[in-house]
Design a protein around this motif. Structure first.
Motif, PDB file in Angstrom:
ATOM      1  N   SER A  17      -2.841  -0.047   0.833  1.00 24.02           N
ATOM      2  CA  SER A  17      -2.940   1.281   0.237  1.00 24.02           C
ATOM      3  C   SER A  17      -1.726   2.150   0.582  1.00 24.02           C
ATOM      4  O   SER A  17      -1.189   2.073   1.695  1.00 24.02           O
ATOM      5  N   PRO A  18      -1.285   3.015  -0.358  1.00 21.39           N
ATOM      6  CA  PRO A  18      -0.222   3.982  -0.044  1.00 21.39           C
ATOM      7  C   PRO A  18      -0.591   4.895   1.123  1.00 21.39           C
ATOM      8  O   PRO A  18       0.296   5.358   1.851  1.00 21.39           O
ATOM      9  N   VAL A  19      -1.898   5.154   1.295  1.00 20.19           N
ATOM     10  CA  VAL A  19      -2.335   5.998   2.411  1.00 20.19           C
ATOM     11  C   VAL A  19      -1.931   5.364   3.740  1.00 20.19           C
ATOM     12  O   VAL A  19      -1.444   6.047   4.653  1.00 20.19           O
ATOM     13  N   PHE A  20      -2.114   4.057   3.853  1.00 18.29           N
ATOM     14  CA  PHE A  20      -1.749   3.368   5.091  1.00 18.29           C
ATOM     15  C   PHE A  20      -0.240   3.354   5.282  1.00 18.29           C
ATOM     16  O   PHE A  20       0.248   3.516   6.409  1.00 18.29           O
ATOM     17  N   TRP A  21       0.513   3.186   4.192  1.00 17.50           N
ATOM     18  CA  TRP A  21       1.969   3.228   4.300  1.00 17.50           C
ATOM     19  C   TRP A  21       2.445   4.590   4.781  1.00 17.50           C
ATOM     20  O   TRP A  21       3.396   4.697   5.566  1.00 17.50           O
ATOM     21  N   VAL A  22       1.779   5.654   4.329  1.00 20.40           N
ATOM     22  CA  VAL A  22       2.135   7.009   4.781  1.00 20.40           C
ATOM     23  C   VAL A  22       1.885   7.138   6.281  1.00 20.40           C
ATOM     24  O   VAL A  22       2.700   7.702   7.018  1.00 20.40           O
ATOM     25  N   LEU A  23       0.745   6.621   6.743  1.00 20.75           N
ATOM     26  CA  LEU A  23       0.436   6.667   8.172  1.00 20.75           C
ATOM     27  C   LEU A  23       1.495   5.930   8.990  1.00 20.75           C
ATOM     28  O   LEU A  23       1.935   6.418  10.040  1.00 20.75           O
ATOM     29  N   LEU A  24       1.911   4.763   8.499  1.00 20.76           N
ATOM     30  CA  LEU A  24       2.953   4.019   9.196  1.00 20.76           C
ATOM     31  C   LEU A  24       4.273   4.780   9.200  1.00 20.76           C
ATOM     32  O   LEU A  24       5.016   4.755  10.199  1.00 20.76           O
ATOM     33  N   LEU A  83     -10.073  -4.248   2.277  1.00 16.52           N
ATOM     34  CA  LEU A  83      -8.890  -5.022   2.652  1.00 16.52           C
ATOM     35  C   LEU A  83      -7.587  -4.300   2.326  1.00 16.52           C
ATOM     36  O   LEU A  83      -6.508  -4.850   2.540  1.00 16.52           O
ATOM     37  N   THR A  84      -7.686  -3.081   1.812  1.00 19.80           N
ATOM     38  CA  THR A  84      -6.487  -2.310   1.455  1.00 19.80           C
ATOM     39  C   THR A  84      -5.997  -1.429   2.593  1.00 19.80           C
ATOM     40  O   THR A  84      -4.968  -0.771   2.471  1.00 19.80           O
ATOM     41  N   LEU A  85      -6.755  -1.389   3.697  1.00 22.66           N
ATOM     42  CA  LEU A  85      -6.419  -0.531   4.849  1.00 22.66           C
ATOM     43  C   LEU A  85      -6.431   0.950   4.472  1.00 22.66           C
ATOM     44  O   LEU A  85      -5.749   1.769   5.095  1.00 22.66           O
ATOM     45  N   ASN A  86      -7.211   1.277   3.469  1.00 23.13           N
ATOM     46  CA  ASN A  86      -7.343   2.668   3.023  1.00 23.13           C
ATOM     47  C   ASN A  86      -8.582   3.280   3.666  1.00 23.13           C
ATOM     48  O   ASN A  86      -9.707   2.892   3.352  1.00 23.13           O
ATOM     49  N   PRO A  87      -8.422   4.246   4.575  1.00 25.75           N
ATOM     50  CA  PRO A  87      -9.588   4.825   5.256  1.00 25.75           C
ATOM     51  C   PRO A  87     -10.525   5.557   4.309  1.00 25.75           C
ATOM     52  O   PRO A  87     -11.699   5.746   4.629  1.00 25.75           O
ATOM     53  N   LEU A  88     -10.043   5.969   3.134  1.00 28.39           N
ATOM     54  CA  LEU A  88     -10.888   6.670   2.176  1.00 28.39           C
ATOM     55  C   LEU A  88     -11.887   5.735   1.510  1.00 28.39           C
ATOM     56  O   LEU A  88     -12.794   6.192   0.805  1.00 28.39           O
TER      57      LEU A  88
END
Length: 272
Positions: A17-24, A83-88
């Motif tokens: 997920s883009p959300v996880f990329w932002v967190l990284l 499996l997308t690592l998206n917390p939402l």
């Protein structure tokens, strides 16, 4: 649905997920700022580093559960977005993501998450059920071990100065403190989650091996397991015992409370 469409759907289910990329990105940028001394006072950088690192570990914790469940037989995991690592995508964002972050900001403990819905009837074998529950805390254990090894080896102690702007001299570098403070939350989350209490992963590990009678006896108390744990942690003696255990673990890696105190001081930049 054609074979090509099925493969495309599976690819979408597992795309990070883009959300996880932002967190990284926040984790990497804030880590660089803390290490390089960008901006002078490292407080804000340490805060962002610890919060983003904690959020990344929460995502990986839930991913560990989901991935193990997928291999254990629950083929619905991908379609749920786990499996997308998206917390939402979690079934309860408040309890699995928001509250753990709030607890960290308040200077509390690593609050266990736990909000991926696994269709347990699809899983065959007690060992598989136990492994699914164990996968999340194992992520925290590995995360903590890596951080503590790096800090204990002194990799970041060569930073230019331990005397920070408008603050007292620190015994350790800002980066070492940030890593140690983040590791402390990983250790506390792992220890809490491994308790054999209903509502925590520790109970999920042992529950498949209990007799039907024991399961029925525990069932009425299951909704109150986590509440009981946190009520106990409010007691000074229990709280002291718990954190003594946390610091004993960090001490095994040569990371004493002075490292953690440095990280906590810088993390709580608004209080000084």
């Amino acid at each position: 649905m054609t074979f090509a469409e099925t493969r495309r759907a599976r690819s979408e289910d597992r795309r990070i997920s883009p959300v996880f990329w932002v967190l990284l990105a926040v984790l990497g940028t804030s880590g660089w700022a803390v290490w390089s001394g960008y901006g002078g006072d490292p407080g804000v950088g340490v805060f962002l580093f610890v919060i983003s690192g904690w959020m990344v570990s929460l995502c990986l914790h839930e991913y560990g559960h989901a991935r193990t469940a997928l291999h254990g037989g629950d083929t619905t995991i991908g379609a749920k977005g786990y499996l997308t690592l998206n917390p939402l995508k979690y079934t309860n964002v408040l309890f699995s993501f928001v509250l753990p972050v709030v607890f960290v900001i308040m200077g509390g403990i690593g609050l266990p998450g736990g909000a991926v819905y696994i269709e347990r009837h699809r899983i065959r074998g007690r060992l598989r059920h136990s492994l699914i529950s164990a996968a999340g805390p194992l992520v925290n254990v590995v995360f903590a071990a890596v951080l503590l090894t790096v800090v204990g080896a002194g990799w970041f102690e060569a930073q230019q100065s331990h005397a920070y702007q408008d603050g007292p001299p620190m015994l350790h570098s800002a980066m070492s403190g940030a890593l140690a403070y983040l590791a402390m939350f990983q250790v506390s989350a792992a220890l809490l989650n491994l308790l054999p209490v209903p509502g925590l992963d520790g109970y999920g590990i042992v529950e498949p091996w209990l007799s039907p009678g024991a399961k029925r006896a525990v069932e009425p108390f299951a909704p109150y397991g986590m509440l009981a744990v946190f009520a106990l942690l409010w007691q000074p003696q229990v709280n002291r015992f718990f954190f003594d255990a946390v610091y004993a673990v960090t001490g095994l890696f040569g990371v004493g409370t002075d490292y953690i105190a440095t990280g906590e001081y810088l993390f709580r930049f608004w209080s000084h």
